[in-house]
Write an enzyme that holds these catalytic residues in place. Structure first.
Site, PDB file in Angstrom:
ATOM      1  N   GLY A  40       0.827  -1.205   0.000  1.00 18.67           N
ATOM      2  CA  GLY A  40       0.000   0.000   0.000  1.00 18.67           C
ATOM      3  C   GLY A  40       0.857   1.249   0.000  1.00 18.67           C
ATOM      4  N   GLY A  42      -0.627   4.604   0.275  1.00 19.99           N
ATOM      5  CA  GLY A  42      -1.333   5.798   0.729  1.00 19.99           C
ATOM      6  C   GLY A  42      -0.470   6.528   1.741  1.00 19.99           C
ATOM      7  N   ALA A  44      -0.095   6.190   4.925  1.00 17.33           N
ATOM      8  CA  ALA A  44       0.618   5.316   5.856  1.00 17.33           C
ATOM      9  C   ALA A  44       1.716   4.520   5.142  1.00 17.33           C
ATOM     10  CB  ALA A  44      -0.362   4.376   6.552  1.00 17.33           C
ATOM     11  N   GLY A  45       1.360   3.910   4.013  1.00 18.78           N
ATOM     12  CA  GLY A  45       2.323   3.052   3.317  1.00 18.78           C
ATOM     13  C   GLY A  45       3.477   3.828   2.708  1.00 18.78           C
ATOM     14  N   HIS A 266     -20.445   9.323   7.002  1.00 21.28           N
ATOM     15  CA  HIS A 266     -20.133  10.755   6.977  1.00 21.28           C
ATOM     16  C   HIS A 266     -21.398  11.556   6.661  1.00 21.28           C
ATOM     17  CE1 HIS A 266     -18.271  14.530   6.046  1.00 21.28           C
ATOM     18  NE2 HIS A 266     -17.093  14.075   6.400  1.00 21.28           N
ATOM     19  N   ARG A 337     -19.258  13.458  13.555  1.00 25.82           N
ATOM     20  CA  ARG A 337     -19.907  12.878  12.373  1.00 25.82           C
ATOM     21  C   ARG A 337     -21.040  11.914  12.717  1.00 25.82           C
ATOM     22  NH1 ARG A 337     -14.377  11.992   8.802  1.00 25.82           N
ATOM     23  NH2 ARG A 337     -14.141  14.214   8.364  1.00 25.82           N
ATOM     24  N   HIS A 429     -17.999   6.215   4.795  1.00 23.68           N
ATOM     25  CA  HIS A 429     -16.805   6.996   4.491  1.00 23.68           C
ATOM     26  C   HIS A 429     -15.511   6.349   4.976  1.00 23.68           C
ATOM     27  CE1 HIS A 429     -14.348  10.453   3.748  1.00 23.68           C
ATOM     28  NE2 HIS A 429     -14.125  10.697   5.001  1.00 23.68           N
ATOM     29  N   ARG A 463     -14.394   8.272  14.385  1.00 24.17           N
ATOM     30  CA  ARG A 463     -13.202   9.089  14.145  1.00 24.17           C
ATOM     31  C   ARG A 463     -13.613  10.544  13.969  1.00 24.17           C
ATOM     32  NH1 ARG A 463     -10.974  11.193   9.863  1.00 24.17           N
ATOM     33  NH2 ARG A 463     -12.173  10.031   8.314  1.00 24.17           N
TER      34      ARG A 463
END
Lengths: 665, 248
Positions: A40, A42, A44-45, A266, A337, A429, A463
């Site tokens: 991955g 993104g 993080a990756g 969301h 949210r 989301h 979150r």
């Protein structure tokens, strides 16, 4: 199985600093011969692969995209939180920690969340140094805005494209490591299985998406940064290719899926317009800084709007119900949210929905346009400005703040949100649940790590806005580069892992058989049609509101659908070719199992917490009712090849925060 | 609405391709890609191979979708990616021609999908600031003038879709490369390596086989993020500077 969180001892604020100072290290000469797989690219990756490369590890990085820059972090709009307190408005590391724990409805690990708040400061520094063009004030210093669930301005942003800019920063850092050879990048390679040797994660099986060739990749350890599973709902704000397969395949090899029922719906997305719809588009939460959410008070007005006899702007102020401001005076339109989404559902359940399907509420910018227009007139010294002039200047300010979002809305709906309120509705989301990890971000399988949205650890049951970018980058830049050493320090004598061992050969063979099985069904229904049906089951029985009866029914429906899939799916094309339908089929097959575990988890959790709302457990006012005595634990599920799942618990220990009823009133 | 689609079909990189004609029933609220989804479902139902096209976020930011529609990259609308193009731009009975980007440096993979890895290699050649994780000073240590930062942002919005290359008669990647060079050059953090970065990225661009700037500025017109050709002028100045040793 007992789950050890491995949270270090000591005072909350000192845990990470002390732990980091005493951690095992891997010497530079040893790093050069240790291989790490990162799946991955993104936030993080990419940040993990780049940083591990900088440290000297031999990194192999994988993405199913044609380029690391396409990962769905790119689409994050609103911003990234950091407790910099640049606004001098009372922010602190503790306050960010506390807001996040409370926002998560007291279902996350204290120590992980505190570490996240500490690291938030360094992320902003790093991003600016990389050239990420975060928003600035006229004095040249960084700007901030507010997000839901907090009363300070701590969100850094780059117009409505914060995820894009931060991801390009990480992508550029990764590109630098690719150019110097520290990272070997494998684009268009999808992980289809995890390989374990002697109980440790030692590699992966991938499919080259251009040629269909299966490959065996070995390393000393494996890092998953493969995102969330929101696409189990078919319609979501996720990208079309976002999937759970890497994580789910790891669960089938012994990792655990934690809190899968915690999904974030969301509140501000563009409503569904028809059966052909392939995905939903988010309108950033930042819009709730200036947008007011409402529905008409009277049913006659609702009907007149639906039939097109009245325009929203025709409804008088006193005939509008600004229901968030009414119900939650302290936070108003900036409630978290989960709260905002449920309130929209209550309004539309009462029949107040403002579009043809009855599934939309208004998000109105007129008040903000007037307010900004007036303030511009004052700052420009214009006496007695005309109404038109005020609106014109006000619209200009709104355009500077949200221009690209307004443009996106108009492109999709054909309506101009400067002149008529947006219509919005909640949509899937983000997924707070994910692969179970300890404080080191290591799963229960030694040598297997999970970062970012793919893990479960920091957001509890809900979150807060602008926290996903923070967590992805915290994990990748500043946590895993240290904690991976706790595992690798004991591996310095381990020679290169042989990808021809029996374990690798067996795993590759199993993947080939799975592909062959799916291609040989040759039924009559498309993969897409199965995915759509799964999504409807999930939304109906495991969406914004759940109950035991529906969940039991949903579980059976998923089992039936899965059996039908393996009987009647049709996948065109060959395995040794570029075949997007085959890719999709393999992902949907995994979603058909993931959906079941989500429902099992939702059924097990006899309480309402954050994004998980069980209609049996609510207060008289319709607010979520937790049960801390019985459910203050992480629910981590195993799943064996026969489809049997089992619950393992990690009790959540709160030493610093008092568990309270979450109130935004 | 009923539409006639003329779509380029090509089995693989080395096969000969050709146009095929299809009929599809669409709705004005559909996105262009959802219209293609409908066609593909139709083809799958007939047990035929669907049209391969690349897409992912479907909200105009990942840069994955990239087809040429009636001769224009991403279709007729200014500042719009294919996924954000909606069928209300068309009317009943229209014929739409859809083909892949045709450029030497973007070889065709299958049908409408092309290989744009050359863009990654241009960034790898120097499209970054050399700072390791942990080396950064406080984020507010260097104030940056708001307009300057905003101009850097305008260049940084590039989504790497390749429309600029598709639009250029010479298949040039000048706008893509210049956007990254400008983004970094306009920020104090990126100034340090600017000259070296420019020469390395331009060299890689040439090595990948992209053509010279055609000066027709079609790239700016077709760019879904409306990135300005001013960036190309800035790149050219600093490229000359890197050769002759003056500040770019």
């Amino acid at each position: 199985m007992s789950l050890e969180s491995n949270v270090p001892k000591g005072a909350l604020a000192e845990k990470w600093t002390n732990y980091r100072s005493k951690m095992n290290l891997v010497a530079p000469n040893n790093k050069r011969r240790i291989e790490v797989i990162v799946v991955g690219t993104g936030l993080a990756g990419a940040s993990a692969a780049a940083t591990l490369g900088e440290l000297g590890y031999k990194v192999k990085c994988f993405t199913f995209h044609d380029s690391p820059r396409r990962a769905h972090s790119i689409a994050a709009q609103g911003g990234i939180n950091a407790a910099k307190n640049y606004q001098n408005d009372g922010d602190s590391i503790y306050r960010l920690f506390y807001d996040t724990i409370k926002g998560g409805d007291y279902r996350s690990r204290e120590a992980n969340t505190h570490r996240l708040a500490e690291i938030s400061l360094e992320i902003i520094d790093q991003a600016v140094a990389q050239g990420v063009p975060l928003a600035r004030e006229y004095g040249g210093l960084l700007a901030n805005r507010s997000f839901g669930g907090v009363q300070v301005s701590r969100t850094f942003y780059a117009r409505g494209q914060t995820g894009q800019q931060l991801l390009l920063g990480a992508y550029q850092a990764l590109s630098r490591q690719i150019s110097n050879g520290s990272v070997v990048m494998h684009n268009r390679h999808e992980m289809l299985d995890l390989v374990k040797v002697d109980g440790k994660a030692r590699g992966i099986i991938t499919r080259n998406l251009l040629t269909g060739k299966l490959e065996r990749h070995a390393a000393h350890c494996v890092v998953l940064a493969t995102g969330g599973y929101g696409n189990v709902f078919y319609l979501s704000t996720n990208a079309m290719m976002s999937n759970v397969s890497a994580a789910w395949r790891s669960v089938k090899k012994g990792a655990l899926m934690a809190n899968p029922c915690y999904t974030q719906i969301h509140p501000t997305c563009i409503p569904v317009s028809g059966e052909y719809q392939s995905k939903l588009t988010l309108m950033s939460e930042s819009l709730r800084n200036d947008g007011r959410v409402w529905v008409p008070k009277n049913m006659e007005d609702v009907m007149a709007i639906r039939e097109g006899k009245l325009k929203p702007t025709d409804i008088k102020e006193e005939d509008r119900d600004y229901y968030l401001e009414r119900r939650y005076p302290a936070f108003g339109n900036l409630v978290p949210r989960d709260v905002a989404s449920r309130a929209a559902k209550i309004a539309t359940d009462e029949g107040k929905g403002v579009n043809k399907t009855g599934l939309a509420v208004f998000l109105d910018f007129e008040a903000a346009i007037q307010r900004y227009g007036n303030s511009e007139a004052i700052s420009k010294g214009i006496a007695n400005p005309s109404k038109d002039m005020i609106r014109k200047m006000g619209k200009e300010v709104v355009k500077q703040k949200y221009g690209n979002l307004f443009q996106m809305y108009e492109k999709i709906t054909g309506d101009n949100p400067y002149e008529t309120p947006m219509k919005i509705y909640p949509a899937v989301h983000y997924t707070m649940g994910g692969v179970w990890v300890d404080y080191n971000l290591q799963t229960n399988v030694p040598g297997l790590f999970a970062l970012g949205e793919a893990n479960f650890s920091d957001h509890g049951a809900n979150r807060l806005g602008a926290s996903a970018l923070m967590q992805g980058l915290a994990d990748g830049y500043f946590v895993i580069p240290y904690t991976i050493g706790q595992f690798l320090a004991d591996e310095i004598r381990t020679p290169m892992i042989d990808n021809n061992s029996e374990e690798f050969v067996e795993a590759e063979k199993a993947v080939a058989e799975r592909i062959d099985q799916i291609l040989s069904i040759k039924g009559d229904q498309s993969v897409e049609s199965f995915h759509r049906r799964l999504g409807k089951i999930m939304w109906e029985y495991c969406g914004m509101s759940r109950n035991a009866e529906g969940l039991n029914k949903g579980i059976q429906m998923i089992k039936d659908l899965r059996a039908e899939f393996y009987r009647d799916v049709f996948v065109p094309g060959r395995e040794d070719d570029f075949n997007p339908e085959l890719e999709k089929a393999l992902r949907v097959a995994d979603f058909l199992e993931m959906g079941e575990i989500m429902m099992a988890d939702a059924l097990n959790r006899n309480e309402s917490a954050g994004g998980h709302f069980r209609s049996e457990y609510q207060s008289e006012e319709g607010e979520a009712q937790r049960n801390d005595a019985d459910y203050a634990y992480v629910a981590a599920w195993s799943w064996d090849e026969g489809g049997n799942h089992q619950l393992h618990k990690e009790d959540l220990v709160f030493e610093n925060v008092e568990l309270k009823t979450r109130s935004y009133k | 609405m009923k539409l006639n689609l003329k779509i380029w079909r090509q089995k693989g990189p080395d096969s000969t391709g050709g146009f095929e004609t299809y009929m599809v029933e669409a709705d004005e609220h559909m996105s262009f890609l959802e219209m293609l989804d409908v066609l593909n479902e139709q083809l799958i139902h007939e047990k035929k191979e669907p049209v391969a096209f690349e897409h992912d976020c479907r909200e105009g930011i990942c840069g994955t979708c990239n087809m040429v529609i009636d001769g224009r990259p991403h279709g007729p609308q200014q500042g719009t990616t294919t996924c954000q193009l909606h069928m209300r731009a068309y009317k009943d009975g229209d014929t739409i021609t859809i083909e892949p980007i045709r450029a030497k440096s973007f070889p065709i993979i299958k049908d409408l999908a092309v290989d744009r890895s050359s863009f990654d290699r241009i960034i790898q050649a120097g499209g970054y600031i050399s700072v390791n994780t942990g080396q950064a000073p406080d984020a507010n240590a260097i104030p940056i003038e708001k307009d300057q930062s905003s101009r850097a942002f305008d260049a940084a919005t590039c989504i790497g879709c390749g429309a600029c290359v598709a639009a250029c008669p010479n298949g040039s990647a000048m706008l893509f490369t210049a956007a990254k060079i400008s983004h970094l050059a306009l920020l104090p953090q990126g100034k340090v390596e600017h000259t070296k970065r420019t020469s390395k990225m331009v060299a890689q661009m040439d090595k990948e086989g992209f053509g010279m700037c055609s000066n027709v500025e079609a790239c700016e017109v077709e760019c879904p993020k409306e990135i300005s050709t001013d960036n190309i002028a800035r790149m050219n100045r600093s490229f000359l500077g890197s050769i002759f040793g003056s500040e770019g």
